[in-house]
Design a protein around this motif. Sequence first.
Motif, PDB file in Angstrom:
ATOM      1  N   GLN A 108       0.811  -1.218   0.000  1.00 39.52           N
ATOM      2  CA  GLN A 108       0.000   0.000   0.000  1.00 39.52           C
ATOM      3  C   GLN A 108       0.846   1.270   0.000  1.00 39.52           C
ATOM      4  O   GLN A 108       0.463   2.284  -0.565  1.00 39.52           O
ATOM      5  N   THR A 109       1.985   1.230   0.646  1.00 42.65           N
ATOM      6  CA  THR A 109       2.838   2.420   0.669  1.00 42.65           C
ATOM      7  C   THR A 109       3.359   2.719  -0.731  1.00 42.65           C
ATOM      8  O   THR A 109       3.323   3.856  -1.211  1.00 42.65           O
ATOM      9  N   LEU A 110       3.800   1.670  -1.415  1.00 36.37           N
ATOM     10  CA  LEU A 110       4.299   1.837  -2.771  1.00 36.37           C
ATOM     11  C   LEU A 110       3.176   2.318  -3.702  1.00 36.37           C
ATOM     12  O   LEU A 110       3.379   3.225  -4.520  1.00 36.37           O
ATOM     13  N   LEU A 111       1.987   1.736  -3.545  1.00 38.08           N
ATOM     14  CA  LEU A 111       0.851   2.163  -4.367  1.00 38.08           C
ATOM     15  C   LEU A 111       0.574   3.649  -4.165  1.00 38.08           C
ATOM     16  O   LEU A 111       0.377   4.403  -5.127  1.00 38.08           O
ATOM     17  N   GLY A 112       0.597   4.099  -2.914  1.00 36.09           N
ATOM     18  CA  GLY A 112       0.350   5.509  -2.631  1.00 36.09           C
ATOM     19  C   GLY A 112       1.413   6.399  -3.263  1.00 36.09           C
ATOM     20  O   GLY A 112       1.112   7.422  -3.886  1.00 36.09           O
TER      21      GLY A 112
END
Lengths: 216, 216, 216, 216
Positions: free
Chosen positions: C12-16
């Motif tokens: 999720q961090t990378l997606l954000g």
Amino acid sequence: MSQPNVFPVIDQTLLGERADLIAEAARELAAFGWTPATSSNFSMRLDDAHVAITISGRDKGRLIRSDIMLVDLDGQAVGTDARPSAETALHTQVYRRFPEATAVLHTHSRTQSVASRLFAADGVIRLEGWELQKAIAGYTTHESVLEIPVFPNTQHMPDLVAQVDAWLDSGKPLYAYLINGHGIYTWGRDMPETRRHLEALEFLLGCELDLRRLSP
Amino acid sequence: MSQPNVFPVIDQTLLGERADLIAEAARELAAFGWTPATSSNFSMRLDDAHVAITISGRDKGRLIRSDIMLVDLDGQAVGTDARPSAETALHTQVYRRFPEATAVLHTHSRTQSVASRLFAADGVIRLEGWELQKAIAGYTTHESVLEIPVFPNTQHMPDLVAQVDAWLDSGKPLYAYLINGHGIYTWGRDMPETRRHLEALEFLLGCELDLRRLSP
Amino acid sequence: MSQPNVFPVIDQTLLGERADLIAEAARELAAFGWTPATSSNFSMRLDDAHVAITISGRDKGRLIRSDIMLVDLDGQAVGTDARPSAETALHTQVYRRFPEATAVLHTHSRTQSVASRLFAADGVIRLEGWELQKAIAGYTTHESVLEIPVFPNTQHMPDLVAQVDAWLDSGKPLYAYLINGHGIYTWGRDMPETRRHLEALEFLLGCELDLRRLSP
Amino acid sequence: MSQPNVFPVIDQTLLGERADLIAEAARELAAFGWTPATSSNFSMRLDDAHVAITISGRDKGRLIRSDIMLVDLDGQAVGTDARPSAETALHTQVYRRFPEATAVLHTHSRTQSVASRLFAADGVIRLEGWELQKAIAGYTTHESVLEIPVFPNTQHMPDLVAQVDAWLDSGKPLYAYLINGHGIYTWGRDMPETRRHLEALEFLLGCELDLRRLSP
């Protein structure tokens, strides 16, 4: 403007207001790219005998109140050692010949410069059939013809002044003029009208150049 | 808008919202340079009988809520002494003829003005083969043809209204039209759709002019 | 992105972070005028199986993180009901065929659209003699030749995908391609390299159009 | 610049001031679109033996002080492992040949690139009849002729340096030069004069291209 006592007959509040109007116009016209390389100059009438005008050579995109000086209607500096632009004579001529004019804008866009070269041989650009001609005070229809003279360029200001005088003395209407290889002069009853004239003329000259490119 | 009691039947909240949408669109379109010299006008439908429209002659780059007035579908001012634009009749015509339309944008870009002059003799611009035609509501492929009529300009509004009516009465689709030497009118079901139509048409007209310059 | 539990295998961090990079690029490219009328789409690879891509029809000038969705390498939506752009298949093809690519930009500038129409008959644009060719990864001299294919447009995506595959399968290098009447696709190892490719190609196409106008 | 002790003979305050001037100029010229795809480079003289210059490959629109490095007049990095641009040799040549020059700007606009290709065969662009020629230090009238040489491009810097030296050794005046398919180099006594030269030359080259399009 830090020495108000040297302008004994000048309304300092009015001078400040008009200097701000000039500086604001200069910054906005610079943002359009119409004042390249510190070119162009702007003025406003202050009273029957005085004009506030941009000091020569300043960056028009960063103009502030102290970049504006006072001259009389002969173009002589008043209350300052700053050097007025060589073209001051063309501004003061407008104020002498057009009693209602309170603002003069002289810009130097690529469209204005190119149009002046293309139409220099004709000595005039005739605008016709454009709705935006109605942005010029006194025009109410696209069916009228708007003539913008193109005068030869010279570094000798009195010659330029004489060319403008000759056009006016012939009785032809004059709302603006181009100088060959140079730029445009226009004016109006207040700054918004003068800005409207300048924007409309830039637009119309651009349209004429486009039409010429597209209609071989 | 400081006298809400003069609009007894008007939803004041809706009027405020739509005035804000108009003012926002005007400022953004002005920043693109599509509203030179106080030209152009914009409107939104309020209800079955009323339209919010820009007051004539205001600087579109600085438009605020109080630069927008109310008219009825006959173009008569409602609850104000302000003068509606002469072109109001073309806006109200759209709302009468297109029940789903809630916004009308009329702009005046250089591309629009030049294209109108070039295609005036044909009376129509035919757009074909551009993916962006799909930005017009109802178009799903670049293989379709999008026709934009170019009507002769006149200062007599009823003649312009009659030209648009004649096109519509002939049964041909109409998404936008140009007036010769003037600008474009387009509309949509809401402001975003109308903005999308306007941006797509400006883009497509610009592409057509470029192709014409490049394909002698 | 308010339901992190529906993406169990996604970082999720990378997606954000990647959604933010896409949104930032979109806003800046929109400010250049390269994404008219909600056109254009942008993506970044997330991992071996997933891509973050713009949701269809959003205004690229106002893009925010929630305008970006997740798809797999077959272009199917993952963990959302949002509809991916029809052109998603062209993005996922790049990620399948270029293992090092992590970003794809598809824009729709006037220069790109016009160039695609002019060179469609040739099927290719050959760029040569421009220093800026060196902005394309792998090019070290203006003396090389950079070929950009122009594929016919179609609303049937598998046909477009097949055209790109056929070019690649022939062994020719591919850094970007145009679709006729449409726009450009380019990619790179990260967002800055992809931005550099896109800016260089827009510049070079514009120079080629200018030369063609000026060299009859 | 986090290791001041490695520059024992350098005026750190002056270095910081000049790095800021370079970064400010870079950001503003990038906003004009004259530095596409991380191209272009900028420098200022620091003292008799040192020059501050942009590090190769940085985005000119986001330039900050740490993107500027120090070289000697042979173009060798001083007190840093950063790699100076391959074109550093052209900057240091200006400082060696023009003792009064303190700033060099090299940009890469579309107008500059296209003009260089069009006039490459002539080897020179002759500017005449433009008022804005007066923006070049030493020019006082539009009646003069301003010659801008166009040198063939090569990836071998010593050849470029030799071409510039040959022009200067022939005794012809030199205010700026173009490299074919590439961009422009100009310089001045301080950053404002150098900016003025660059803006004036971009304007004049654009006018010449327009005239050529319009005068078949």
